[in-house]
Design a protein around this motif. Sequence first.
Motif, PDB file in Angstrom:
ATOM      1  N   ARG A  70      -8.403   2.376   8.872  1.00  0.00           N
ATOM      2  CA  ARG A  70      -8.943   1.055   9.375  1.00  0.00           C
ATOM      3  C   ARG A  70      -8.394  -0.068   8.652  1.00  0.00           C
ATOM      4  N   THR A  71      -7.875   0.072   7.437  1.00  0.00           N
ATOM      5  CA  THR A  71      -7.259  -1.204   6.632  1.00  0.00           C
ATOM      6  C   THR A  71      -5.796  -1.151   7.089  1.00  0.00           C
ATOM      7  N   THR A  95       0.804  -1.341   0.004  1.00  0.00           N
ATOM      8  CA  THR A  95       0.083   0.056  -0.072  1.00  0.00           C
ATOM      9  C   THR A  95       0.887   1.197  -0.027  1.00  0.00           C
ATOM     10  N   ASP A 132     -11.217   5.260   6.165  1.00  0.00           N
ATOM     11  CA  ASP A 132     -10.957   3.914   5.607  1.00  0.00           C
ATOM     12  C   ASP A 132      -9.697   3.312   5.583  1.00  0.00           C
TER      13      ASP A 132
END
Length: 181
Positions: free
Chosen positions: A145-146, A76, A142
């Motif tokens: 959280r990921t 990521t 989001d």
Amino acid sequence: SSGNNAEYGASLGHISQTCRETHGSRTKRHDRIVNHLHQALTDKKGVTVVKEPHIRPKGSALRKPDLVVVSGGKATIVDVQVVSDSGIKDLERVGERKTVKYGSTEIKEEVLRQLGLPLTTPITVHAFSITWRGNTLRHTLDVARTLGVTHLLPRITTDVLVDTYRMWLGYRRSGKRYHTN
């Protein structure tokens, strides 16, 4: 100019987002967020984090995403930004610029090469955006959280607000009366 005010010469939005006089403070505010994320992610078992890798795909300019996080067979790219909420109709779209900047196949492949990962490794790009007023945007929640870092959001929000206040205070103490852009 519309950013001026009679008493101190510039709006808080100008001081905290675009003023030449506060550029260094804005960079410190941004870097503090990156450092919080880096530390929390580095402390997680099974997670590899690379801070500001230098990515230069063939024929392109140097790119330095804030963080690349590798976990669970996925990578990521995370790029932090403190954004203005003035005049933006859809705040949730402010992260799209980062996705475009770092989302090309060439950049993703170069990141994977530098990390020694197979080019088939799934890789996503996310902006981590907070407004200078301390609002956490939905896409940032989001991403938090990921990455498993939602516990950092109150601290990051507080730091953004405190750093924005410090910028204003420094500007006010400097005696500046007008925009310097």
